[in-house]
Design a protein around this motif. Structure first.
Motif, PDB file in Angstrom:
ATOM      1  N   VAL A   1     -98.193   7.895  10.289  1.00  0.00           N
ATOM      2  CA  VAL A   1     -97.792   7.688   8.963  1.00  0.00           C
ATOM      3  C   VAL A   1     -98.853   7.207   8.209  1.00  0.00           C
ATOM      4  O   VAL A   1     -99.073   7.677   7.145  1.00  0.00           O
ATOM      5  N   THR A   2     -99.694   6.461   8.919  1.00  0.00           N
ATOM      6  CA  THR A   2    -100.910   5.872   8.065  1.00  0.00           C
ATOM      7  C   THR A   2    -101.908   7.167   7.740  1.00  0.00           C
ATOM      8  O   THR A   2    -102.217   7.240   6.719  1.00  0.00           O
ATOM      9  N   GLN A   3    -102.123   7.869   8.548  1.00  0.00           N
ATOM     10  CA  GLN A   3    -102.737   9.176   8.514  1.00  0.00           C
ATOM     11  C   GLN A   3    -102.222  10.133   7.371  1.00  0.00           C
ATOM     12  O   GLN A   3    -103.037  10.634   6.579  1.00  0.00           O
ATOM     13  N   MET A   4    -100.849  10.068   7.546  1.00  0.00           N
ATOM     14  CA  MET A   4    -100.110  10.930   6.446  1.00  0.00           C
ATOM     15  C   MET A   4    -100.418  10.420   5.042  1.00  0.00           C
ATOM     16  O   MET A   4    -100.665  11.263   4.038  1.00  0.00           O
ATOM     17  N   ARG A   5    -100.555   9.108   4.713  1.00  0.00           N
ATOM     18  CA  ARG A   5    -100.572   8.537   3.541  1.00  0.00           C
ATOM     19  C   ARG A   5    -102.059   8.777   3.009  1.00  0.00           C
ATOM     20  O   ARG A   5    -102.567   8.981   1.726  1.00  0.00           O
ATOM     21  N   ASP A   6    -102.951   8.587   4.175  1.00  0.00           N
ATOM     22  CA  ASP A   6    -104.585   8.859   3.858  1.00  0.00           C
ATOM     23  C   ASP A   6    -104.710  10.256   3.465  1.00  0.00           C
ATOM     24  O   ASP A   6    -105.712  10.253   2.459  1.00  0.00           O
ATOM     25  N   ALA A   7    -103.890  11.247   3.912  1.00  0.00           N
ATOM     26  CA  ALA A   7    -104.220  12.453   3.791  1.00  0.00           C
ATOM     27  C   ALA A   7    -103.765  12.913   2.279  1.00  0.00           C
ATOM     28  O   ALA A   7    -104.148  14.029   1.733  1.00  0.00           O
ATOM     29  N   THR A   8    -103.130  12.191   1.531  1.00  0.00           N
ATOM     30  CA  THR A   8    -102.507  12.212   0.214  1.00  0.00           C
ATOM     31  C   THR A   8    -103.798  11.952  -0.765  1.00  0.00           C
ATOM     32  O   THR A   8    -103.594  12.022  -1.920  1.00  0.00           O
ATOM     33  N   GLU A   9    -104.466  11.043  -0.458  1.00  0.00           N
ATOM     34  CA  GLU A   9    -105.354  10.422  -1.175  1.00  0.00           C
ATOM     35  C   GLU A   9    -106.667  11.534  -1.623  1.00  0.00           C
ATOM     36  O   GLU A   9    -107.513  11.631  -0.812  1.00  0.00           O
ATOM     37  N   ILE A  10    -106.533  12.205  -2.699  1.00  0.00           N
ATOM     38  CA  ILE A  10    -107.172  13.432  -2.851  1.00  0.00           C
ATOM     39  C   ILE A  10    -108.568  12.876  -3.213  1.00  0.00           C
ATOM     40  O   ILE A  10    -109.627  13.476  -3.212  1.00  0.00           O
ATOM     41  N   SER A  11    -108.691  11.609  -3.955  1.00  0.00           N
ATOM     42  CA  SER A  11    -109.997  11.206  -4.434  1.00  0.00           C
ATOM     43  C   SER A  11    -110.894  10.833  -3.281  1.00  0.00           C
ATOM     44  O   SER A  11    -112.287  10.906  -3.437  1.00  0.00           O
ATOM     45  N   LYS A  12    -110.517  10.864  -2.029  1.00  0.00           N
ATOM     46  CA  LYS A  12    -111.312  10.540  -0.757  1.00  0.00           C
ATOM     47  C   LYS A  12    -111.696  11.954  -0.219  1.00  0.00           C
ATOM     48  O   LYS A  12    -112.584  11.982   0.734  1.00  0.00           O
ATOM     49  N   ILE A  13    -111.314  13.017  -0.573  1.00  0.00           N
ATOM     50  CA  ILE A  13    -111.526  14.422  -0.200  1.00  0.00           C
ATOM     51  C   ILE A  13    -112.659  15.038  -0.959  1.00  0.00           C
ATOM     52  O   ILE A  13    -112.465  14.997  -2.263  1.00  0.00           O
ATOM     53  N   PRO A  14    -113.681  15.172  -0.283  1.00  0.00           N
ATOM     54  CA  PRO A  14    -114.822  16.012  -1.151  1.00  0.00           C
ATOM     55  C   PRO A  14    -114.515  17.158  -2.038  1.00  0.00           C
ATOM     56  O   PRO A  14    -113.638  18.048  -1.598  1.00  0.00           O
ATOM     57  N   LEU A  15    -115.096  17.427  -3.101  1.00  0.00           N
ATOM     58  CA  LEU A  15    -114.780  18.428  -4.013  1.00  0.00           C
ATOM     59  C   LEU A  15    -114.809  19.817  -3.465  1.00  0.00           C
ATOM     60  O   LEU A  15    -114.144  20.854  -3.650  1.00  0.00           O
ATOM     61  N   HIS A  16    -115.800  19.788  -2.632  1.00  0.00           N
ATOM     62  CA  HIS A  16    -116.242  21.100  -2.077  1.00  0.00           C
ATOM     63  C   HIS A  16    -115.057  21.532  -0.950  1.00  0.00           C
ATOM     64  O   HIS A  16    -114.954  22.782  -0.921  1.00  0.00           O
ATOM     65  N   ALA A  17    -114.550  20.653  -0.204  1.00  0.00           N
ATOM     66  CA  ALA A  17    -113.466  21.049   0.612  1.00  0.00           C
ATOM     67  C   ALA A  17    -112.055  21.377  -0.397  1.00  0.00           C
ATOM     68  O   ALA A  17    -111.330  22.182   0.157  1.00  0.00           O
ATOM     69  N   ARG A  18    -111.968  20.750  -1.205  1.00  0.00           N
ATOM     70  CA  ARG A  18    -110.665  21.264  -2.270  1.00  0.00           C
ATOM     71  C   ARG A  18    -110.832  22.547  -2.518  1.00  0.00           C
ATOM     72  O   ARG A  18    -109.875  23.486  -2.727  1.00  0.00           O
ATOM     73  N   GLN A  19    -112.116  22.836  -3.403  1.00  0.00           N
ATOM     74  CA  GLN A  19    -112.526  24.055  -3.555  1.00  0.00           C
ATOM     75  C   GLN A  19    -112.152  25.419  -2.731  1.00  0.00           C
ATOM     76  O   GLN A  19    -111.808  26.452  -2.986  1.00  0.00           O
ATOM     77  N   SER A  20    -112.504  24.924  -1.439  1.00  0.00           N
ATOM     78  CA  SER A  20    -112.536  26.025  -0.202  1.00  0.00           C
ATOM     79  C   SER A  20    -111.044  26.265   0.150  1.00  0.00           C
ATOM     80  O   SER A  20    -110.537  27.553   0.379  1.00  0.00           O
ATOM     81  N   LEU A  21    -110.243  25.167  -0.037  1.00  0.00           N
ATOM     82  CA  LEU A  21    -108.659  25.392   0.164  1.00  0.00           C
ATOM     83  C   LEU A  21    -108.297  26.325  -1.000  1.00  0.00           C
ATOM     84  O   LEU A  21    -107.458  27.425  -0.649  1.00  0.00           O
ATOM     85  N   MET A  22    -108.586  26.186  -2.316  1.00  0.00           N
ATOM     86  CA  MET A  22    -108.277  27.061  -3.385  1.00  0.00           C
ATOM     87  C   MET A  22    -108.625  28.512  -3.143  1.00  0.00           C
ATOM     88  O   MET A  22    -107.923  29.283  -3.477  1.00  0.00           O
ATOM     89  N   VAL A  23    -109.836  28.579  -2.900  1.00  0.00           N
ATOM     90  CA  VAL A  23    -110.115  29.912  -2.599  1.00  0.00           C
ATOM     91  C   VAL A  23    -109.517  30.483  -1.216  1.00  0.00           C
ATOM     92  O   VAL A  23    -109.182  31.746  -1.454  1.00  0.00           O
ATOM     93  N   PHE A  24    -109.348  29.716  -0.026  1.00  0.00           N
ATOM     94  CA  PHE A  24    -108.621  30.552   0.833  1.00  0.00           C
ATOM     95  C   PHE A  24    -107.378  30.846   0.309  1.00  0.00           C
ATOM     96  O   PHE A  24    -106.704  31.870   0.648  1.00  0.00           O
ATOM     97  N   LEU A  25    -106.439  29.965  -0.279  1.00  0.00           N
ATOM     98  CA  LEU A  25    -105.180  29.966  -0.640  1.00  0.00           C
ATOM     99  C   LEU A  25    -104.953  31.359  -1.575  1.00  0.00           C
ATOM    100  O   LEU A  25    -103.998  32.552  -1.605  1.00  0.00           O
ATOM    101  N   ARG A  26    -105.813  31.570  -2.629  1.00  0.00           N
ATOM    102  CA  ARG A  26    -105.693  32.758  -3.695  1.00  0.00           C
ATOM    103  C   ARG A  26    -106.138  34.082  -2.764  1.00  0.00           C
ATOM    104  O   ARG A  26    -105.373  34.973  -3.002  1.00  0.00           O
ATOM    105  N   ASP A  27    -106.940  34.074  -1.878  1.00  0.00           N
ATOM    106  CA  ASP A  27    -107.190  35.339  -0.942  1.00  0.00           C
ATOM    107  C   ASP A  27    -106.228  35.690  -0.076  1.00  0.00           C
ATOM    108  O   ASP A  27    -105.906  36.643  -0.076  1.00  0.00           O
TER     109      ASP A  27
END
Length: 768
Positions: A29-55
Motif C-alpha cells: 500500500v505504501t508503494q501504491m501511495r508513492d507511485a501516485t506522487e507525480i512530482s517525484k517522477i522524472p519528466l522524461h519518464a512521464r513524457q515517454s508514457l504519453m508517447v507510448f499511449l498515443r502511439d
C-alpha cells in the motif's frame, strides 16, 4: 524508473509477462501511495508514457513500430500482451488489439491476473493513478534499443548528450532575436546601404572617425563589418544562437555597433506622407510628392542642420523620436486662433481632419476638388525642438527658425515601408530628407500665416523633400515630383544644405525664379555614363582610363572598332613654340587670327577647318567629350573591372528608363549593336540618376597640390549629363539574392562574374 541502458541482451535476459504481473501484485500500500506522487517522477519518464499511449492506442493501432524493436527470438505475442498490460494499467480498458496480420491477441482478463493487487488497492485509488508503476512497466517492455517511447530518457541519463547534439542552452533576449532577424534579412538581400545606415544609427561615434582610427576607408570598414554580419546570420539560420550572439558582440567590440542598431524600433514608427503643399490658390491646392501613407521614423543617425545653436536631440535621442512620433500620431487641431492667431499656434479641440502625420487640407473655394492629404511638417519640427513636450502652443517658432526666417532647418526620416504595397519586412526602403523654410515673416498672422480654409489649417511654410532610394528597381510614383537620389549619400556629404542648393530648390531659388530670366544658357554635360559595375562595389580613388574591354570588342566586330575610332580616338592639337601641330602638320596664325587672338591661345582657323574636314568627333571636341572606358578595382578583392563607359550624348537618348540609340545618324545601327552587347555582358541598362552637382569627381595624381593645372588621371563624372546603371546578369537560381556583376578579368580579357548568395557569400558564376 529510468532505463539505464538499452536492452541489447539475449532474449532470455528480458523481463517476461509473468515478471510484469508479479511487480504489480507484490506492491504494498505504501508503494501504491508513492507511485501516485507525480512530482517525484522524472519528466522524461512521464513524457515517454504519453508517447507510448498515443502511439499504442491512436497513431499505430497495428503496432508495427512497436514490433520493429522486439528483440530477436522473443515471442511476439507475449511482447504485445506485455504492452497491452501497460495500456490497461494506464486506462483500465478491456478492448482487444489487432496485429498487422489481422490476428487477435490472446486475451486475458487482467483483473483476474491482478487479484492480489486489487485486494490491497485502497478504495480511493485506481491502477490508472499509479504513474510510478506505469514507468516501471514501460521499462520492462521487450525493446532491444531506445525507441520512440524512451528516447527522451537517453538525454536524462547523459546530460552532455543533449548539448553535443543540439548545442548548449543560451538565453537570448527579445532585442537580440529581433536584431538578428533584421540582420539576416539584410544579409539575404545584400542590403549594404541599409547595413551602413544601421551602423551609423547604432555607432557611438562617427564612422569617419572610426575609420580614421583603424587606418582604413569607410567602404572597407563597412564591408569587413558586413562579413561578420554574414557569419552571425548563418549561425542564426542554423539555430546556433550562441555563435550568432558572439558575432553580434564582435560587431559591438570592433565597430561599437550594438543590437539596437538592427532592431526594428516599432515603438518609434509613425504614419505620414512623402508630400507637402506646393502651391495654393482659392480653387485648388497642389502637392509635391504623393499622399499615400508610409511608415517612417526619425533618423537618429542624422545630425539636425539649419537650427539655431544648441538645438539637438535633447534630453536624449530616443525621447526626441518619441515626441515626434506622438505628434505625428495625434489628432490634429486647427492652426489659427481667430484673426490674430500667430504662426504655429494650434487651437480648439482635436477635429476629424486626421492626424498631423496624415492631415486633410481644403482650398478656400474647393468646387469639385476634394481636400488633399498631406503632412503637417511644421508640427513634426515643432515637436522635435519642444523639449517641454508642448509643440502646439506657438512658442516653438524661434527654436525652429531662430531670429531669421531665411534659415532652413533640416531633419531626416527613415522610410520603413509603403503601406499601399503591404509590409513584408521593416528594412529601411530609403531616407527622406525634409527641409522647411518660412515663406513670410514671424509677424504674419491670421490667414496670411496658414494654408487651407475653415478649420483645416496648417502653418504656411515652404517644404522641400529629397528621397534617397534603396530600391534598385526604382519605379515609385513619387519620383515624378520629389528629387530622388538612387544611391545613399555618404557620411562625408552630411551637409545637405549644399544638396538642396544643387537641386536649386527652396524659397531663395523660387524667388530667383520669379525674376526675369537671363539670356545665358546654362551649360549641361555632353556625356552619358553607363555604370557597368555598381559604383558602390569599386574604389573610385583608383579609377583609370583603360580600353581593354573595347579592344576585345574591336577584334570581334569592325562596327565596334569604327565607333571607337570615331568617338573614342583622336589627336589633340598641340602648341610648340607658338606653332600649332596636328597629325604631323603645322598650322600658323593668319593676320586675321592674330587680330582676334593676339595671345594665340586658340587653334588658328586653318587648323579648325582641317579638324572639321578630316578629324574624328573626338578631334572636334578636343578630347573633352569623347568616348572613354574607365576601370576601377573592386572593394572586396582588388581586381580591376570595367566600371564606367562614357559616350557622347549625340549617340544615344533616354526612352523611359531605358537607353536607346539616337535615330537619324549614320551610326544608329552600330550604336544599337553596342548597347545590345553591353546588355548581354552586363545586364539591362536602366536610368540611375542625373548628377546633382556642377562639375564632378576627377582623380588626380597623389602628388598634385592646390593650384596645379595638370590634367587629372581620369575624369570620372565631369561633364556627365545622365548616368545609367547595368542591372547585372540574372542567375536563374533562387539561391542568389543579387544579380551577377563583374568580379575580375582573365589575362585573355574574359570577364569573371560573381553573385551574392542569400547567406551573404560571393560565388563566381561564369566566365565569358
Amino acid at each position: 524508473m529510468i532505463k539505464s541502458n538499452p536492452y541489447n541482451d539475449p532474449s532470455s535476459r528480458y523481463p517476461r509477462i509473468e515478471d510484469m504481473v508479479d511487480v504489480i501484485n507484490k506492491m504494498t500500500v505504501t508503494q501504491m501511495r508513492d507511485a501516485t506522487e507525480i512530482s517525484k517522477i522524472p519528466l522524461h519518464a512521464r513524457q515517454s508514457l504519453m508517447v507510448f499511449l498515443r502511439d499504442w492506442r491512436l497513431e499505430d493501432p497495428s503496432h508495427e513500430r512497436f514490433m520493429k524493436f522486439i528483440p530477436t527470438g522473443f515471442p511476439q505475442q507475449e511482447a504485445l500482451m506485455m504492452a497491452d498490460l501497460l495500456s490497461f494499467a494506464m486506462v483500465e480498458g478491456e478492448e482487444r488489439k489487432k496485429t498487422g496480420k489481422d490476428r487477435y491477441i490472446v486475451w486475458k482478463r487482467w483483473q483476474d491476473e491482478l487479484q492480489p493487487f486489487y485486494k490491497k488497492l485502497p478504495k480511493d485509488l485506481s491502477i490508472t493513478d499509479l504513474v510510478g508503476i506505469h514507468c516501471t512497466l514501460l521499462n520492462m517492455l521487450p525493446q532491444k534499443n531506445y525507441s520512440q517511447y524512451t528516447i527522451t530518457q537517453l538525454f536524462a541519463e547523459d546530460e552532455t548528450m543533449l548539448s553535443s547534439l543540439v548545442g548548449e542552452k543560451i538565453k537570448i533576449s527579445p532585442l537580440e532575436f529581433e536584431a538578428l532577424t533584421m540582420l539576416t534579412r539584410m544579409v539575404e538581400k545584400g542590403a549594404i546601404d541599409q547595413f551602413k545606415l544601421a551602423m551609423t544609427k547604432g555607432s557611438t561615434g562617427s564612422l569617419i572617425e572610426m575609420a580614421r582610427r583603424k587606418g582604413v576607408d569607410i567602404g572597407s570598414m563597412v564591408l569587413d563589418a558586413f562579413k561578420i554580419a554574414q557569419q552571425a546570420a548563418q549561425y542564426f539560420q542554423t539555430g546556433d544562437f550562441k555563435m550568432a550572439v558572439d558575432k553580434m558582440d564582435m560587431l559591438y567590440s570592433n565597430y561599437e555597433v550594438g543590437a539596437n542598431s538592427f532592431a526594428e524600433g516599432l515603438n518609434q514608427m509613425f504614419v505620414a506622407t512623402m508630400s507637402a503643399i506646393n502651391s495654393v490658390s482659392d480653387n485648388s491646392i497642389k502637392l509635391k510628392g504623393i499622399s499615400s501613407p508610409v511608415l517612417m521614423s526619425l533618423d537618429l543617425s542624422f545630425a539636425p542642420q539649419g537650427f539655431p545653436a544648441g538645438i539637438g536631440f535633447k534630453p536624449e535621442p530616443v525621447k526626441v523620436s518619441n515626441r515626434v512620433r506622438e505628434a505625428a500620431s495625434a489628432r490634429a487641431k486647427s492652426n489659427q486662433a481667430g484673426k490674430d492667431g500667430p504662426k504655429g499656434k494650434y487651437t480648439g479641440t482635436p477635429g476629424s481632419a486626421g492626424t498631423y502625420g496624415l492631415r486633410a487640407v481644403a482650398a478656400k473655394a474647393p468646387g469639385n476638388q476634394e481636400p488633399v492629404i498631406t503632412t503637417d511638417w511644421y508640427a513634426l519640427f515643432a515637436a522635435f525642438v519642444a523639449d517641454t513636450g508642448k509643440f502646439d502652443d506657438g512658442q516653438q517658432y524661434d527654436k525652429i527658425f531662430g531670429s531669421s526666417s531665411n534659415n532652413r532647418p533640416i531633419l531626416r526620416f527613415v522610410v520603413h515601408g509603403f503601406l499601399e504595397e503591404g509590409m513584408t519586412d521593416l528594412l529601411p526602403k530609403g531616407l527622406l530628407t525634409v527641409a522647411i523654410q518660412d515663406m513670410g515673416n514671424k509677424s504674419d498672422k491670421g490667414n496670411g500665416a496658414v494654408f487651407g480654409f475653415g478649420k483645416s489649417l496648417i502653418p504656411k511654410i515652404e517644404v522641400d523633400l529629397v528621397f534617397q532610394d534603396f530600391d534598385p528597381e526604382g519605379a515609385k510614383e513619387f519620383r515624378k515630383t520629389i528629387p530622388t537620389i538612387r544611391e545613399m549619400v555618404g557620411e562625408t556629404d552630411s551637409d545637405l544644405q549644399s544638396t538642396f542648393e544643387d537641386l536649386d530648390i527652396g524659397v531663395d531659388a523660387r524667388r530667383r525664379g520669379r525674376k526675369k530670366s537671363s539670356k545665358k544658357r546654362v551649360t549641361q554635360g555632353q556625356l552619358i555614363a553607363i555604370d557597368l559595375t555598381p559604383s558602390t562595389q569599386v574604389r573610385l580613388s583608383k579609377a583609370v582610363d583603360r580600353a581593354d574591354y573595347f579592344k576585345q570588342l574591336n577584334k570581334e566586330d569592325s562596327d565596334f572598332k569604327a565607333l571607337w575610332n570615331k568617338y573614342g580616338r583622336g589627336n589633340k592639337p598641340l602648341k610648340k613654340k607658338g606653332v600649332w601641330h596636328w597629325r604631323g602638320k603645322t598650322y600658323e596664325q593668319t593676320k586675321a587670327d592674330k587680330a582676334k587672338d593676339p595671345s594665340n591661345k586658340k587653334p588658328p582657323t586653318s587648323l579648325r577647318n582641317a579638324i572639321a574636314k578630316e578629324g574624328t568627333y573626338a578631334d572636334y571636341k578636343s578630347g573633352m567629350s569623347n568616348m572613354r572606358l574607365i576601370y576601377a578595382p573592386r572593394k572586396d578583392n582588388g581586381n580591376m573591372v570595367p566600371f564606367r563607359l562614357v559616350m557622347p550624348k549625340i549617340m544615344v537618348r533616354q526612352e523611359g528608363d531605358r537607353l536607346v540609340a539616337k535615330s537619324g545618324s549614320a551610326d544608329t545601327k552600330k550604336v544599337k549593336k553596342l548597347l545590345d552587347r553591353l546588355e548581354a555582358d552586363f545586364g539591362t541598362l536602366k536610368f540611375k540618376l542625373k548628377p546633382l552637382a556642377v562639375g564632378g569627381y576627377d582623380r588626380y595624381r597623389s602628388f598634385k597640390k592646390a593650384g596645379d593645372k595638370q590634367d587629372p588621371v581620369t575624369r570620372v563624372d565631369r561633364g556627365v549629363f545622365k548616368i545609367f546603371q547595368a542591372q547585372g546578369l540574372e542567375t536563374g537560381s533562387d539561391r542568389f539574392s543579387t544579380n551577377a556583376h563583374p568580379s575580375g578579368v582573365r589575362p585573355n580579357g574574359n570577364i569573371i562574374y560573381s553573385a551574392m548568395t542569400r547567406s551573404g557569400q560571393p560565388v563566381d558564376m561564369e566566365v565569358r
